[in-house]
Design a protein around this motif. Sequence first.
Motif, short mmCIF file in Angstrom:
data_model
loop_
_atom_site.label_atom_id
_atom_site.label_comp_id
_atom_site.label_asym_id
_atom_site.label_seq_id
_atom_site.Cartn_x
_atom_site.Cartn_y
_atom_site.Cartn_z
N GLY A 1 -1.97 -4.67 -12.60
CA GLY A 1 -1.97 -3.70 -13.68
C GLY A 1 -1.49 -4.23 -15.01
O GLY A 1 -1.92 -3.78 -16.07
N VAL A 2 -0.58 -5.22 -14.99
CA VAL A 2 -0.04 -5.73 -16.26
C VAL A 2 -1.11 -6.41 -17.10
O VAL A 2 -0.94 -6.55 -18.32
N TRP A 3 -2.22 -6.82 -16.48
CA TRP A 3 -3.23 -7.55 -17.24
C TRP A 3 -4.15 -6.64 -18.03
O TRP A 3 -5.18 -7.09 -18.55
N ARG A 4 -3.76 -5.38 -18.16
CA ARG A 4 -4.38 -4.55 -19.19
C ARG A 4 -4.07 -5.10 -20.57
O ARG A 4 -4.73 -4.77 -21.54
N ILE A 5 -3.06 -5.93 -20.63
CA ILE A 5 -2.72 -6.58 -21.88
C ILE A 5 -3.86 -7.46 -22.36
O ILE A 5 -4.05 -7.65 -23.57
N SER A 6 -4.62 -8.02 -21.45
CA SER A 6 -5.77 -8.85 -21.77
C SER A 6 -6.66 -8.90 -20.55
O SER A 6 -6.52 -9.78 -19.69
N PRO A 7 -7.58 -7.95 -20.42
CA PRO A 7 -8.36 -7.83 -19.18
C PRO A 7 -9.12 -9.09 -18.78
O PRO A 7 -9.39 -9.29 -17.60
N MET A 8 -9.44 -9.95 -19.75
CA MET A 8 -10.16 -11.16 -19.42
C MET A 8 -9.36 -12.06 -18.48
O MET A 8 -9.92 -12.85 -17.72
N PHE A 9 -8.03 -11.94 -18.51
CA PHE A 9 -7.16 -12.80 -17.70
C PHE A 9 -6.67 -12.09 -16.44
O PHE A 9 -5.67 -12.51 -15.86
N GLY B 1 5.93 -11.59 -7.55
CA GLY B 1 7.05 -10.78 -7.07
C GLY B 1 7.99 -10.34 -8.17
O GLY B 1 8.48 -9.20 -8.16
N LEU B 2 8.25 -11.20 -9.14
CA LEU B 2 9.15 -10.84 -10.23
C LEU B 2 8.57 -9.71 -11.07
O LEU B 2 9.27 -8.77 -11.47
N ILE B 3 7.27 -9.80 -11.37
CA ILE B 3 6.62 -8.74 -12.13
C ILE B 3 6.69 -7.42 -11.36
O ILE B 3 6.97 -6.36 -11.93
N THR B 4 6.44 -7.49 -10.06
CA THR B 4 6.44 -6.28 -9.25
C THR B 4 7.82 -5.64 -9.18
O THR B 4 7.97 -4.42 -9.36
N MET B 5 8.84 -6.43 -8.91
CA MET B 5 10.18 -5.87 -8.81
C MET B 5 10.64 -5.28 -10.15
O MET B 5 11.28 -4.23 -10.19
N ALA B 6 10.32 -5.95 -11.25
CA ALA B 6 10.72 -5.45 -12.56
C ALA B 6 9.95 -4.19 -12.95
O ALA B 6 10.43 -3.40 -13.77
N SER B 7 8.76 -3.99 -12.38
CA SER B 7 7.98 -2.80 -12.74
C SER B 7 8.65 -1.51 -12.29
O SER B 7 8.31 -0.44 -12.78
N TYR B 8 9.58 -1.60 -11.35
CA TYR B 8 10.31 -0.42 -10.89
C TYR B 8 11.62 -0.23 -11.64
O TYR B 8 12.40 0.66 -11.29
N ASN B 9 11.88 -1.04 -12.64
CA ASN B 9 13.05 -0.85 -13.49
C ASN B 9 12.83 0.31 -14.44
O ASN B 9 11.69 0.66 -14.77
N ALA C 1 5.32 -2.69 -18.85
CA ALA C 1 4.11 -1.97 -18.46
C ALA C 1 4.33 -1.07 -17.26
O ALA C 1 3.50 -0.20 -16.98
N SER C 2 5.41 -1.29 -16.49
CA SER C 2 5.65 -0.56 -15.23
C SER C 2 4.44 -0.65 -14.33
O SER C 2 3.98 0.35 -13.76
N GLN C 3 3.91 -1.85 -14.20
CA GLN C 3 2.75 -2.11 -13.36
C GLN C 3 2.98 -3.38 -12.56
O GLN C 3 3.79 -4.22 -12.93
N THR D 1 4.80 -6.86 -3.23
CA THR D 1 3.90 -7.32 -4.29
C THR D 1 2.46 -6.95 -3.98
O THR D 1 1.73 -6.44 -4.85
N LEU D 2 2.03 -7.19 -2.75
CA LEU D 2 0.65 -6.88 -2.37
C LEU D 2 0.42 -5.37 -2.33
O LEU D 2 -0.61 -4.89 -2.82
N VAL D 3 1.35 -4.62 -1.78
CA VAL D 3 1.19 -3.17 -1.69
C VAL D 3 1.15 -2.54 -3.08
O VAL D 3 0.28 -1.70 -3.38
N THR D 4 2.07 -2.94 -3.95
CA THR D 4 2.11 -2.38 -5.29
C THR D 4 0.85 -2.71 -6.08
O THR D 4 0.32 -1.86 -6.81
N ALA D 5 0.35 -3.93 -5.93
CA ALA D 5 -0.88 -4.31 -6.64
C ALA D 5 -2.05 -3.43 -6.20
O ALA D 5 -2.85 -2.98 -7.04
N ILE D 6 -2.17 -3.17 -4.90
CA ILE D 6 -3.26 -2.34 -4.40
C ILE D 6 -3.11 -0.90 -4.88
O ILE D 6 -4.07 -0.28 -5.37
#
Length: 702
Positions: A195-203, A403-411, A189-191, A504-509
């Motif tokens: 942002g990755v929870w666009r996959i299922s907004p309820m979660f 953190g893992l999701i965030t670091m991988a989003s820049y791959n 998702a590069s998020q 992780t916090l900065v990227t999420a914001i």
Amino acid sequence: MVGKGAKGMLQAMEEAGDASVSPGAGRGVNEWRRHTHSTPSVHPKMAAAQGPADPSSPEQMSWRMISQPIHIGVEGTSYSLHPAEPGEAWAQGEAIPTQDITHEAYEDKSENGSMPDEKDHSLQRGNWGNQIEFVLTSVGYAVGLGNVWRFPYLCYRNGGGAFLVPYFIMLIFCGIPIFFMELSFGQFASQGCLGVWRISPMFKGVGYGMMVVSTYIGIYYNVVVCIAFYYFFSSLTSVLPWTYCDNPWNTPNCVSMLENPNITKSTQPSAMPGNISQALNQTLQRTSPSEEYWSFCVLNLSDDVGNFGEVQVHLLSCLLVSWVVVFLCLIQGIRSSGKVVYFTATFPYVVLTILFFRGVTLEGASTGFKYYLTPQWDKILEAKVWGDAASQIFYSLGCAWGGLITMASYNRFHNNCYRDSVVISITNCVTSVYAGFVIFFILGFMANHLGEDVSQVADHGPGLAFVAYPEALTLLPIAPLWSLLFFFMLILMGLGTQFCLLETLVTAIVDEVGNKWILQQKIYVTLGVAVAGFLLGIPLTSQAGIYWLLLMDNYAASYSLVIISCIMCVSIMYIYGHQNYSEDIQMMLGFPPPCFFQICWRFISPTIIFRLKNSTKPTRDWGPALLKHRTGRYAPTIPPSPEDGLEVQPLHPDKAQIPMVGSNDSSRLQDSQMNACMSLGSSEVPAPPSSTGCQGLPGRGP
């Protein structure tokens, strides 16, 4: 009007545009690629070299559809699309995101097994400069303080070498699969973790939970780093300040092994006539210089968790230094931190290797090795050992922190994150085992010097890093040098994790706001988060700060991680669908996830996570608080004890204790770090001559 081919082209591009909005919606792109690659094609620029071709051939028609302007009329509206080079956006009208769909770019793989890098990058968010930066950052994130001060003690306590069996089983069936899931989740998702929870907004609340966990850990983790900074600065002297007992903060109970080489903790001094009780009390209350330095100088410990006392200026200064270093390393996001990790992620291994070879030459190192890895196979049948193994794997790899999701989003989109997950996970676990040798070689030497059992000096957590290990270092020649190396290693390990927590916090914001303005002002978002973290960490530098730090350490990243990971597995595998997710990974990597990982994701990993620490059943103290209300099935079958947590009688406010539940569901009141804090802060121990803490760094000469 246009023919069927152009209409199909437009429909496919619209599906590709939708794919950039939400994960998993890009299967239309996959179908388009499969269709356009079904017949061999020749690039138009090679037509001259191959001679004239039939204009009506499938190859030429296919390339005209992609490389020539298309004039489309749909429901009275005219569109004119003019592509430039393959992979670039179409000109005229609304820009439609496209990908490099040339046959050569899709088929050819680079040497590392990932897709080509020329057009596989994000101009808006940015990407890692190269794959080494991502791997080193992830290794620095996973390899933290827990590898040094937690794993060696767990291994020793849970059967030595036998503990490695459940440890690596948990790594295979739970650690690596969850690690791979998070990396692939963020990379696709590069998020960030929101942002990755666009996959299922309820979660999406799971993403907020990850942010809360990272916030809690980031606040107290940098306080630990600041304490390591203070010990590092204190080591810049010819004699370590915790070597002798003649400092202003020492009490009469302090006994130095260098000043009294024949006195050990198990040695009882001869009773003075007429004062036997005092001699006995001194024997029971014997403390080491490192314990008193930790409690009375560094922390200036208060007597109660509610008595904050004064902020320790020396710790506050070091905390400011820690946050300034973190901010400067992240001032340009991953572009700057990706360069810093070349040092912060690799130099700790240099220090570990130096300490390893120094430790293996010490007298008593073999004793420490035996205590560390001698198998006790009977313990492998205990459920608690397996629970500790799963807990350590889970905590050490940093799963569910975001953190893992965030670091991988820049791959880059086609990076082989499957390979990365296996390499990083194994590196983390091997580092834990390697660090255990370094720790127990020194502890074996210390036990041999004191004439005690290794079990009497073995410890974990802050008690190991700031009390036991520093005391052992004072027994070595050139002690300040080894102290500098050890605490510098702790600083680098802590900073490696802290970089990812802040990012992780900065990227999420930034991803959540998502507009161009905040992308341009990302440096100010980073500054704001760093300032907030510094302000929230100030209470932890007070005299009661260590109590709150241990409370946060025990509860911030325990059951919350279990819940977050379990919900993440269920939502992806059963709500979004394991088949959809497998197709997304195949689209990204070129191959589906192995069947073993799919089975782990759907069945094995959620089961292990959900049953971790017996979280599915109530504890024995569940029920009414008052004993008179515990009737029926809550009626006690044995007389209640204070350990049951029942309110048998009101507690005197001055005698209240703090329940500290550790990761293995055992009370941490008996842990040495709490013993040092609680006992040295109680009224039974004489107060230090100076209760104002350190008035500066000791400058004692030889």
